[in-house]
Design a protein around this motif. Structure first.
Motif, short mmCIF file in Angstrom:
data_model
loop_
_atom_site.label_atom_id
_atom_site.label_comp_id
_atom_site.label_asym_id
_atom_site.label_seq_id
_atom_site.Cartn_x
_atom_site.Cartn_y
_atom_site.Cartn_z
N LYS A 80 -8.04 -15.44 -10.39
CA LYS A 80 -7.73 -16.77 -10.36
C LYS A 80 -7.23 -17.13 -9.38
O LYS A 80 -6.16 -16.81 -8.48
CB LYS A 80 -6.70 -16.95 -11.47
CG LYS A 80 -6.27 -18.34 -11.95
CD LYS A 80 -7.15 -19.14 -12.63
CE LYS A 80 -6.67 -20.56 -13.08
NZ LYS A 80 -7.33 -21.43 -12.78
N VAL A 81 -7.94 -18.31 -8.62
CA VAL A 81 -7.67 -18.59 -7.08
C VAL A 81 -6.33 -19.22 -6.91
O VAL A 81 -5.84 -18.57 -6.00
CB VAL A 81 -8.71 -19.89 -6.89
CG1 VAL A 81 -8.34 -20.26 -5.42
CG2 VAL A 81 -9.94 -19.37 -6.78
N HIS A 82 -5.76 -20.21 -7.80
CA HIS A 82 -4.69 -20.66 -7.38
C HIS A 82 -3.44 -19.30 -7.76
O HIS A 82 -2.56 -19.48 -6.85
CB HIS A 82 -4.30 -21.68 -8.47
CG HIS A 82 -3.01 -22.50 -8.06
ND1 HIS A 82 -2.71 -23.06 -6.89
CD2 HIS A 82 -1.86 -22.77 -8.80
CE1 HIS A 82 -1.64 -23.53 -6.77
NE2 HIS A 82 -1.10 -23.25 -8.06
N GLU A 83 -3.60 -18.62 -8.52
CA GLU A 83 -2.55 -17.54 -8.86
C GLU A 83 -2.28 -16.82 -7.72
O GLU A 83 -1.28 -16.28 -7.25
CB GLU A 83 -2.72 -16.46 -10.02
CG GLU A 83 -2.63 -17.33 -11.58
CD GLU A 83 -3.19 -16.57 -12.50
OE1 GLU A 83 -3.52 -15.42 -12.37
OE2 GLU A 83 -3.09 -17.16 -13.93
N LEU A 84 -3.63 -16.54 -7.02
CA LEU A 84 -3.43 -15.83 -5.67
C LEU A 84 -3.23 -16.59 -4.51
O LEU A 84 -2.69 -15.74 -3.48
CB LEU A 84 -4.86 -15.16 -5.45
CG LEU A 84 -5.25 -13.81 -6.33
CD1 LEU A 84 -5.05 -13.96 -7.79
CD2 LEU A 84 -6.61 -13.34 -5.89
N VAL A 85 -3.23 -17.87 -4.61
CA VAL A 85 -2.39 -18.46 -3.41
C VAL A 85 -0.97 -18.15 -3.58
O VAL A 85 -0.13 -17.98 -2.41
CB VAL A 85 -2.77 -20.07 -3.57
CG1 VAL A 85 -1.96 -20.91 -2.57
CG2 VAL A 85 -4.12 -20.47 -3.24
N ILE A 86 -0.44 -18.26 -4.76
CA ILE A 86 0.87 -18.09 -5.22
C ILE A 86 1.20 -16.55 -4.74
O ILE A 86 2.41 -16.26 -4.21
CB ILE A 86 1.42 -18.34 -6.49
CG1 ILE A 86 1.12 -20.07 -6.78
CG2 ILE A 86 2.60 -17.86 -6.98
CD1 ILE A 86 1.15 -20.26 -8.21
N ASP A 87 0.52 -15.78 -5.03
CA ASP A 87 0.71 -14.21 -4.89
C ASP A 87 -0.40 -13.56 -4.18
O ASP A 87 -1.42 -12.85 -4.86
CB ASP A 87 1.03 -13.39 -6.01
CG ASP A 87 1.63 -11.98 -5.77
OD1 ASP A 87 1.58 -11.52 -4.70
OD2 ASP A 87 1.76 -11.34 -6.93
#
Ligand code: NAD
Length: 322
Positions: A80-87
């Protein structure tokens, strides 16, 4: 054929394993979590980042006469792109997984099919995006950076160790065995879920254009790739994969609302960091190399997905799980 599928509990993995079994291939899956959709896929539960690939003994324990796989289809990833921006550590983990899978393939001389992403294009430009326009200077997210790194590692293994591969660049796959929202929030299933309950939906850029891929098109292309790769007809290629039927997020919301017969309440927000705002795949390579022709246009795919979600929820309700 004997095929080892990593990420076999995920959306693409579950559909692929079942499709392979249906046509007579033998499958063993590997995933760090159990499959919540079906009990029909023999699988090893193992974290591919911390524990590497399964040993021959672990393989034999779930499939006694499986032996050395003919092919690895590598789908496991934090996806998940956005989750990996966060972590971003979870993006880094994806590269460790791929390294471990590649070392397994190198040790046993096994070809690989890898699921990359349209995110590697950085800032894709209209009208359509072909494979040779990858832009490493405008990679927008850690997820995309590590998908690119995964691809480059595969290309280097092909050069140094003779690894045979196909890379598919997937784009917003949707349909069956998806929508486990407590694990993974994906736009189509969030919209179906919220709109069905009469709740407002948030759209991060309603003008964002996405080349949605219905799951059956995705699986059909991967099956073609498996056969072409194993026959030696198409080797060491990177290929876009989509249904060739793009839509904006605003159109997606209105289409789902239309099928559900509701008036959507929409909260507009700007695009989230790390996400691309346009992508339409050039499918020339998939068509010419694989003979792939997408079968399920956007509206039909959405209709099938809503039907599937409703049937699945009903089944869970009857089983007392909802
Ligand atoms: N579905 C899409 O729209 C899409 C688009 C572009 C690329 N992809 C890529 O395709 C692949 C499959 O996507 P999906 O939609 O099935 O994702 P998914 O999240 O449904 O499945 C991925 C699976 O990998 C497993 N996994 C993650 N880390 C692991 C680890 N350390 N060890 C073992 N298993 C691990 C997860 O448990 C999960 O079941 C992914 O690599 C994804 O990045 C998917």
């Amino acid at each position: 054929m004997k095929i080892l599928v990593t990420g076999s509990s995920g959306q693409v993995g579950t559909n692929l394993c079942l499709a392979l079994q249906q046509r007579g291939d033998r499958v063993v899956g590997v995933d760090k979590r159990p499959n919540t959709w079906t009990d029909d896929i023999p699988a090893i539960q193992q974290n591919l980042a911390s524990d590497g690939m399964p040993s021959p003994a672990a393989l034999a324990a779930v499939a006694p006469d499986f032996g050395r796989p003919d092919l690895v289809v590598h789908l496991a990833a934090n996806a998940k792109v956005h989750e990996l921006v966060i972590d971003p550590r979870r993006a880094h983990e994806n590269a460790t997984i791929t390294f471990n899978v590649l070392e397994f393939c190198r040790a046993h001389q096994i070809p690989i099919i890898f699921s990359s992403s349209r995110e590697v294009y950085g800032r894709p430009q209209p009208p359509t995006v072909s494979e040779d326009t990858t832009d490493v200077f405008h990679i927008l997210s850690p997820y995309a950076a590590y998908k690119m790194a995964d691809e480059m590692l595969i290309y280097s293994y092909a050069h140094c160790y003779g690894l045979k591969y196909l890379v598919f660049r997937l784009s917003n796959v949707y349909g069956r065995f998806d929508g486990d929202l407590e694990r993974m929030t994906r736009v189509i299933h969030i919209f179906i879920d919220r709109l069905s309950r009469g709740e407002p939906i948030t759209i991060f850029d309603r003008h964002k254009v996405i080349d949605f891929t219905y799951i059956d098109d995705c699986i059909a292309a991967i099956l073609l790739g498996i056969d072409k790769l194993m026959a030696g007809d198409v080797v060491n290629q990177t290929i876009n994969l989509s249904s060739g039927s793009p839509a904006s997020l605003g159109h997606l919301a209105m289409t789902i609302a239309g099928y559900l017969g509701v008036e959507p309440e929409i909260i507009d927000k700007p695009i989230q960091p790390g996400e691309i705002s346009f992508y339409i795949a050039d499918l020339t390579k998939a068509r010419t190399l694989l003979g792939f022709e997408p079968q399920v246009p956007f509206e039909e795919g959405i209709k099938r997905t809503i039907n599937w979600v409703q049937r699945w929820n009903e089944l869970q309700y009857q089983r007392g799980q909802k």
